[in-house]
Design a protein around this motif. Structure first.
Motif, PDB file in Angstrom:
ATOM      1  N   GLU A 213      25.167  -3.309 -22.715  1.00 27.73           N
ATOM      2  CA  GLU A 213      24.206  -3.735 -23.760  1.00 27.73           C
ATOM      3  C   GLU A 213      24.432  -2.860 -24.878  1.00 27.73           C
ATOM      4  OE1 GLU A 213      21.796  -1.399 -21.122  1.00 27.73           O
ATOM      5  OE2 GLU A 213      23.069  -2.725 -20.824  1.00 27.73           O
ATOM      6  N   LYS A 214      25.096  -1.653 -24.780  1.00 23.80           N
ATOM      7  CA  LYS A 214      25.278  -0.756 -25.900  1.00 23.80           C
ATOM      8  C   LYS A 214      26.623  -1.326 -26.477  1.00 23.80           C
ATOM      9  CE  LYS A 214      23.183   3.481 -24.191  1.00 23.80           C
ATOM     10  NZ  LYS A 214      23.168   4.950 -23.787  1.00 23.80           N
ATOM     11  N   GLY A 215      27.346  -2.059 -26.140  1.00 23.58           N
ATOM     12  CA  GLY A 215      28.483  -2.740 -26.896  1.00 23.58           C
ATOM     13  C   GLY A 215      28.443  -3.114 -28.071  1.00 23.58           C
ATOM     14  N   LYS A 216      27.201  -3.866 -28.359  1.00 29.71           N
ATOM     15  CA  LYS A 216      27.074  -4.272 -29.771  1.00 29.71           C
ATOM     16  C   LYS A 216      27.088  -3.474 -30.878  1.00 29.71           C
ATOM     17  CE  LYS A 216      24.314  -7.964 -32.396  1.00 29.71           C
ATOM     18  NZ  LYS A 216      23.338  -8.925 -32.328  1.00 29.71           N
ATOM     19  N   ASP A 217      26.156  -2.467 -30.529  1.00 29.09           N
ATOM     20  CA  ASP A 217      25.999  -1.262 -31.478  1.00 29.09           C
ATOM     21  C   ASP A 217      27.232  -0.472 -31.578  1.00 29.09           C
ATOM     22  OD1 ASP A 217      23.802  -0.583 -33.056  1.00 29.09           O
ATOM     23  OD2 ASP A 217      23.367   1.248 -31.939  1.00 29.09           O
ATOM     24  N   ALA A 218      27.757  -0.397 -30.541  1.00 22.53           N
ATOM     25  CA  ALA A 218      29.163   0.541 -30.634  1.00 22.53           C
ATOM     26  C   ALA A 218      30.004  -0.089 -31.522  1.00 22.53           C
ATOM     27  CB  ALA A 218      29.694   0.912 -28.914  1.00 22.53           C
ATOM     28  N   LYS A 219      30.120  -1.415 -31.649  1.00 25.12           N
ATOM     29  CA  LYS A 219      31.142  -1.877 -32.410  1.00 25.12           C
ATOM     30  C   LYS A 219      30.554  -1.882 -33.929  1.00 25.12           C
ATOM     31  CE  LYS A 219      33.491  -4.716 -29.244  1.00 25.12           C
ATOM     32  NZ  LYS A 219      33.976  -6.275 -28.717  1.00 25.12           N
ATOM     33  N   ARG A 220      29.246  -1.986 -34.132  1.00 22.26           N
ATOM     34  CA  ARG A 220      28.630  -1.690 -35.305  1.00 22.26           C
ATOM     35  C   ARG A 220      29.000  -0.403 -35.941  1.00 22.26           C
ATOM     36  NH1 ARG A 220      24.342   1.090 -37.443  1.00 22.26           N
ATOM     37  NH2 ARG A 220      23.602   1.502 -35.279  1.00 22.26           N
TER      38      ARG A 220
END
Length: 351
Positions: A213-220
């Motif tokens: 679930e941390k993936g989206k924020d990591a890409k941001r």
């Protein structure tokens, strides 16, 4: 040496909450800079020291080593800062300046012992200790005061003084460059800065996490790809492909799965786990001439280089701004990893 009373927030015992305190600061000496503190970041080290987790705390403890403020007074010999300048103070406020480490601008490794911003013996007031940035003002030797680029958001700059330089230093020292494949393990206060810096340096950044679930924020934040370390197939796909890995995991953990990701002659640097690690197989580094290294904050010169880089690339931390009266709740939330990604105290609230 003459002193003056300053309002602060601190702890008087390991089992006590932080509360308002009056502390003594030295008056401005010939080589000193006095700073009115605007913002102070909250580091996990603050909590460890307040709660005596590392068994070296002397009370009262006034934490805070991510300090941003304006110069309000300078000593007669000071040439590098003037009244009104936006400045910062990080983890260090003194060192011997003469040993081999200090001569190489590595004051954090001072052979006579660096003076930390809090919970160290004060070199200027006999029998006293240093107090950190959870306070109205601070007086620091000009050599340990950093110039902050005026284009940066002041509050969001505060964590650069610890979390920022802790992740910048290994990326700089191991010369991470454009096109390198860089892994950042763990997306917390340190990891989110590692992602931002590696991206700005032109690396191909892979966020390595146990939490999909941390993936989206990591890409941001600048990651090009997300690798979930619990996914065995994905880990196999990336095996032997990383030029550099920044490991920000703050507790003991299995090393072998991450070492398998490194290329021949590549390096993994630990910046988080100041505690025993789980045993790892020697073959994990022998088969590939791989390296495990460690890194501790950075010296003053390197910290200034980091701040200048941040000014050029407009990099700051992702923060949640709090009042000093909420610090005890903030500590509980840090322990539960319930912050994206650093708390910063608005020190106006101390009034």
């Amino acid at each position: 040496m003459k002193t003056t009373t300053v309002k602060a927030y601190g702890a008087t015992a390991s089992t006590e909450d932080l509360k308002p305190l009056d502390i003594q600061r030295r008056l401005v000496g010939a080589d000193d800079v006095k700073i009115d503190i605007s913002f102070c970041g909250v580091c996990h080290s603050d909590i460890h020291t307040v709660r005596n987790d590392w068994k070296g705390s002397t009370y009262p403890v006034v934490p805070g080593h991510e300090i941003i403020g304006r110069v309000v007074e300078v000593g007669k010999n000071v040439s590098s800062h003037k009244v009104g300048d936006l400045v910062g103070v990080g983890c260090l406020v003194d060192s011997c300046q003469t040993c081999a480490s200090c001569e190489q601008d590595l004051e954090q490794f001072c052979e006579k012992g660096a003076t930390w911003t809090y919970n160290s013996s004060d070199q200027h007031i006999e029998g006293a200790q240093t107090y950190g940035g959870y306070a109205k003002s601070v007086v620091v030797d000009e050599k340990f005061v950093l110039r902050v680029p005026e284009n940066l958001d002041e509050a969001a700059t505060a964590p650069l003084l610890c979390a920022g330089v802790t992740t910048w230093s290994p990326l700089s020292h191991w010369k991470v460059k454009k096109g390198d494949k860089v892994g950042v393990i763990g997306l917390g206060g340190l990891g989110h800065m590692g992602v931002k810096f590696a991206h700005a340096l032109g690396a191909n950044v892979v966020m390595i996490t146990t939490s999909p679930e941390k993936g989206k924020d990591a890409k941001r934040l600048g990651a090009h790809e997300v690798l979930v370390s619990k996914d065995e197939e994905d880990m196999k796909k990336h095996r032997g492909s990383f030029d550099f890995i920044l490991n920000t995991i703050p507790v003991g953990h299995e090393m072998d799965p991450y070492l398998a990701l490194l290329k021949i002659d590549a390096t993994m640097v630990l910046v988080g786990a100041v505690e025993p690690l789980k045993p790892f197989n020697g073959g994990s580094i022998i088969m590939g001439r791989k390296r495990i290294a460690g890194s501790l904050i950075g010296g003053i010169k390197e910290t200034q280089e980091m701040l200048d880089f941040c000014g050029k690339h407009n990099i700051t931390s992702d923060i949640e701004l709090i009042n000093i009266q909420d610090i005890n709740k903030a500590y509980e939330r840090v322990i539960k990893n319930d912050v994206k990604y650093r708390f910063v105290i608005d020190m106006k609230s101390l009034n």
